[in-house]
Design a protein around this motif. Structure first.
Motif, PDB file in Angstrom:
ATOM      1  N   LEU A 119      33.871  90.237  35.163  1.00  0.00           N
ATOM      2  CA  LEU A 119      32.792  89.493  35.810  1.00  0.00           C
ATOM      3  C   LEU A 119      32.242  88.410  34.880  1.00  0.00           C
ATOM      4  N   ALA A 120      32.019  88.742  33.611  1.00  0.00           N
ATOM      5  CA  ALA A 120      31.520  87.756  32.646  1.00  0.00           C
ATOM      6  C   ALA A 120      32.494  86.590  32.506  1.00  0.00           C
ATOM      7  N   HIS A 121      33.771  86.899  32.472  1.00  0.00           N
ATOM      8  CA  HIS A 121      34.793  85.853  32.359  1.00  0.00           C
ATOM      9  C   HIS A 121      34.734  84.908  33.568  1.00  0.00           C
ATOM     10  N   LYS A 122      34.641  85.476  34.758  1.00  0.00           N
ATOM     11  CA  LYS A 122      34.601  84.657  35.978  1.00  0.00           C
ATOM     12  C   LYS A 122      33.314  83.844  36.053  1.00  0.00           C
ATOM     13  N   LEU A 123      32.195  84.468  35.699  1.00  0.00           N
ATOM     14  CA  LEU A 123      30.907  83.775  35.779  1.00  0.00           C
ATOM     15  C   LEU A 123      30.755  82.667  34.745  1.00  0.00           C
ATOM     16  N   SER A 124      31.481  82.735  33.658  1.00  0.00           N
ATOM     17  CA  SER A 124      31.352  81.712  32.613  1.00  0.00           C
ATOM     18  C   SER A 124      32.216  80.478  32.860  1.00  0.00           C
ATOM     19  N   ALA A 125      32.977  80.473  33.942  1.00  0.00           N
ATOM     20  CA  ALA A 125      33.797  79.301  34.265  1.00  0.00           C
ATOM     21  C   ALA A 125      32.893  78.116  34.615  1.00  0.00           C
ATOM     22  N   PRO A 126      33.289  76.902  34.225  1.00  0.00           N
ATOM     23  CA  PRO A 126      32.479  75.713  34.522  1.00  0.00           C
ATOM     24  C   PRO A 126      32.227  75.567  36.026  1.00  0.00           C
ATOM     25  N   GLY A 127      30.995  75.200  36.373  1.00  0.00           N
ATOM     26  CA  GLY A 127      30.644  74.948  37.769  1.00  0.00           C
ATOM     27  C   GLY A 127      30.340  76.191  38.593  1.00  0.00           C
ATOM     28  N   THR A 128      30.253  77.346  37.948  1.00  0.00           N
ATOM     29  CA  THR A 128      30.010  78.589  38.675  1.00  0.00           C
ATOM     30  C   THR A 128      28.597  78.626  39.234  1.00  0.00           C
ATOM     31  N   LYS A 129      28.485  79.162  40.445  1.00  0.00           N
ATOM     32  CA  LYS A 129      27.195  79.326  41.101  1.00  0.00           C
ATOM     33  C   LYS A 129      27.043  80.774  41.550  1.00  0.00           C
ATOM     34  N   ILE A 130      25.793  81.247  41.546  1.00  0.00           N
ATOM     35  CA  ILE A 130      25.479  82.549  42.112  1.00  0.00           C
ATOM     36  C   ILE A 130      24.394  82.333  43.160  1.00  0.00           C
ATOM     37  N   GLU A 131      24.291  83.288  44.066  1.00  0.00           N
ATOM     38  CA  GLU A 131      23.283  83.227  45.113  1.00  0.00           C
ATOM     39  C   GLU A 131      22.337  84.411  44.940  1.00  0.00           C
ATOM     40  N   VAL A 132      21.059  84.162  45.023  1.00  0.00           N
ATOM     41  CA  VAL A 132      20.053  85.213  44.939  1.00  0.00           C
ATOM     42  C   VAL A 132      19.212  85.142  46.204  1.00  0.00           C
ATOM     43  N   GLY A 133      19.045  86.296  46.841  1.00  0.00           N
ATOM     44  CA  GLY A 133      18.254  86.314  48.072  1.00  0.00           C
ATOM     45  C   GLY A 133      17.579  87.653  48.266  1.00  0.00           C
ATOM     46  N   LEU A 134      16.637  87.677  49.184  1.00  0.00           N
ATOM     47  CA  LEU A 134      15.958  88.908  49.525  1.00  0.00           C
ATOM     48  C   LEU A 134      16.851  89.735  50.434  1.00  0.00           C
ATOM     49  N   PHE A 135      16.681  91.041  50.384  1.00  0.00           N
ATOM     50  CA  PHE A 135      17.371  91.895  51.340  1.00  0.00           C
ATOM     51  C   PHE A 135      16.413  92.950  51.854  1.00  0.00           C
TER      52      PHE A 135
END
Length: 137
Positions: A119-135
Protein backbone atom coordinates in the motif's frame (compact mmCIF):
# COMPACT_ATOMS: atom_id res chain seq x y z
CA UNK A 1 -32.61 20.98 -20.18
CA UNK A 2 -34.10 20.75 -16.69
CA UNK A 3 -32.19 19.30 -13.79
CA UNK A 4 -33.69 16.66 -11.56
CA UNK A 5 -33.18 16.52 -7.82
CA UNK A 6 -32.22 13.28 -6.07
CA UNK A 7 -35.66 13.17 -4.42
CA UNK A 8 -37.37 13.54 -7.81
CA UNK A 9 -35.15 10.78 -9.21
CA UNK A 10 -36.22 8.42 -6.44
CA UNK A 11 -39.90 9.24 -6.99
CA UNK A 12 -39.52 8.74 -10.74
CA UNK A 13 -37.86 5.39 -10.18
CA UNK A 14 -40.67 4.32 -7.88
CA UNK A 15 -43.28 5.27 -10.45
CA UNK A 16 -41.46 3.78 -13.44
CA UNK A 17 -40.11 0.57 -11.95
CA UNK A 18 -42.77 -0.34 -9.39
CA UNK A 19 -40.50 -3.13 -8.23
CA UNK A 20 -41.21 -2.75 -4.54
CA UNK A 21 -39.45 -1.47 -1.48
CA UNK A 22 -36.07 -3.01 -2.30
CA UNK A 23 -35.57 -0.86 -5.39
CA UNK A 24 -36.60 2.25 -3.45
CA UNK A 25 -34.20 1.40 -0.64
CA UNK A 26 -31.29 0.73 -3.02
CA UNK A 27 -31.84 3.95 -4.94
CA UNK A 28 -32.17 6.02 -1.78
CA UNK A 29 -28.99 4.51 -0.35
CA UNK A 30 -27.05 5.15 -3.55
CA UNK A 31 -28.18 8.75 -3.73
CA UNK A 32 -27.40 9.34 -0.06
CA UNK A 33 -23.92 7.85 -0.50
CA UNK A 34 -23.26 10.01 -3.54
CA UNK A 35 -24.25 13.12 -1.57
CA UNK A 36 -22.26 12.37 1.58
CA UNK A 37 -19.44 14.85 2.19
CA UNK A 38 -16.16 13.69 0.67
CA UNK A 39 -12.93 15.21 -0.51
CA UNK A 40 -10.17 14.16 -2.87
CA UNK A 41 -6.66 14.63 -1.48
CA UNK A 42 -3.27 14.66 -3.21
CA UNK A 43 -0.61 12.45 -1.65
CA UNK A 44 2.93 13.85 -1.39
CA UNK A 45 4.48 10.72 0.15
CA UNK A 46 3.68 7.46 1.91
CA UNK A 47 5.85 5.17 4.04
CA UNK A 48 5.42 2.09 6.21
CA UNK A 49 5.26 3.00 9.90
CA UNK A 50 4.12 1.79 13.31
CA UNK A 51 1.13 3.34 15.01
CA UNK A 52 0.75 4.14 18.68
CA UNK A 53 -0.81 0.72 19.14
CA UNK A 54 2.30 -0.89 17.55
CA UNK A 55 0.35 -2.11 14.51
CA UNK A 56 2.09 -1.71 11.17
CA UNK A 57 0.46 0.86 8.97
CA UNK A 58 1.20 3.54 6.43
CA UNK A 59 1.87 7.20 7.15
CA UNK A 60 0.50 9.30 4.31
CA UNK A 61 1.76 12.86 3.91
CA UNK A 62 -0.52 15.20 1.98
CA UNK A 63 0.45 18.08 -0.29
CA UNK A 64 0.18 21.58 1.23
CA UNK A 65 -3.10 22.32 -0.56
CA UNK A 66 -4.63 19.00 0.49
CA UNK A 67 -3.37 19.46 4.05
CA UNK A 68 -5.48 22.63 4.33
CA UNK A 69 -8.56 20.96 2.80
CA UNK A 70 -8.19 17.96 5.09
CA UNK A 71 -7.82 20.21 8.17
CA UNK A 72 -11.06 22.01 7.25
CA UNK A 73 -12.86 18.69 6.63
CA UNK A 74 -11.71 17.14 9.90
CA UNK A 75 -12.58 20.26 11.91
CA UNK A 76 -16.10 20.20 10.50
CA UNK A 77 -16.76 16.51 11.16
CA UNK A 78 -15.16 15.80 14.56
CA UNK A 79 -16.94 12.86 16.18
CA UNK A 80 -18.12 11.41 12.86
CA UNK A 81 -16.95 8.23 11.17
CA UNK A 82 -14.86 8.54 8.01
CA UNK A 83 -13.55 6.15 5.43
CA UNK A 84 -10.40 6.52 3.38
CA UNK A 85 -10.55 5.15 -0.17
CA UNK A 86 -7.79 4.46 -2.66
CA UNK A 87 -8.60 3.38 -6.21
CA UNK A 88 -12.24 2.97 -5.16
CA UNK A 89 -11.50 0.55 -2.32
CA UNK A 90 -11.94 1.37 1.37
CA UNK A 91 -8.52 1.10 2.97
CA UNK A 92 -9.47 2.39 6.42
CA UNK A 93 -12.42 3.41 8.56
CA UNK A 94 -12.05 5.54 11.66
CA UNK A 95 -13.79 8.00 13.95
CA UNK A 96 -12.51 11.57 13.87
CA UNK A 97 -11.69 12.56 17.43
CA UNK A 98 -9.86 15.79 16.67
CA UNK A 99 -9.02 18.17 13.84
CA UNK A 100 -6.01 16.94 11.83
CA UNK A 101 -3.91 19.94 10.83
CA UNK A 102 -0.48 18.42 10.19
CA UNK A 103 -1.32 16.89 6.82
CA UNK A 104 -0.48 13.32 7.85
CA UNK A 105 -2.74 10.30 8.10
CA UNK A 106 -1.81 7.10 9.89
CA UNK A 107 -3.56 4.38 7.92
CA UNK A 108 -3.92 0.92 9.38
CA UNK A 109 -5.31 -0.98 6.38
CA UNK A 110 -8.61 -2.84 6.53
CA UNK A 111 -8.33 -6.63 6.50
CA UNK A 112 -9.28 -6.80 2.80
CA UNK A 113 -6.73 -4.15 1.76
CA UNK A 114 -3.20 -4.54 0.51
CA UNK A 115 -0.40 -5.20 3.00
CA UNK A 116 1.17 -2.00 4.41
CA UNK A 117 4.37 -2.33 2.34
CA UNK A 118 2.46 -2.76 -0.91
CA UNK A 119 0.00 0.00 0.00
CA UNK A 120 2.81 2.45 0.87
CA UNK A 121 4.50 1.70 -2.45
CA UNK A 122 1.30 2.35 -4.41
CA UNK A 123 0.40 5.48 -2.45
CA UNK A 124 3.85 7.03 -2.94
CA UNK A 125 3.55 7.01 -6.74
CA UNK A 126 3.51 10.52 -8.29
CA UNK A 127 0.02 11.98 -8.75
CA UNK A 128 -1.67 9.62 -6.28
CA UNK A 129 -4.98 10.71 -4.81
CA UNK A 130 -7.06 9.37 -1.94
CA UNK A 131 -10.69 10.03 -1.12
CA UNK A 132 -11.96 10.74 2.39
CA UNK A 133 -15.65 10.81 3.16
CA UNK A 134 -18.22 10.28 5.86
CA UNK A 135 -19.95 6.95 6.20
CA UNK A 136 -23.07 5.85 8.03
CA UNK A 137 -22.40 4.81 11.60
Amino acid sequence: MTSITPAQLVMLAIRKLRCGALVTLLLSSSIAAAQSPRIILDVADAAVSRGIDERTGVTVTLTAESRSSFADFTAKYIGRFIEVRFLGQVIMKARLVTEITGGKLQIVPEANSAAPTELAHKLSAPGTKIEVGLFAE
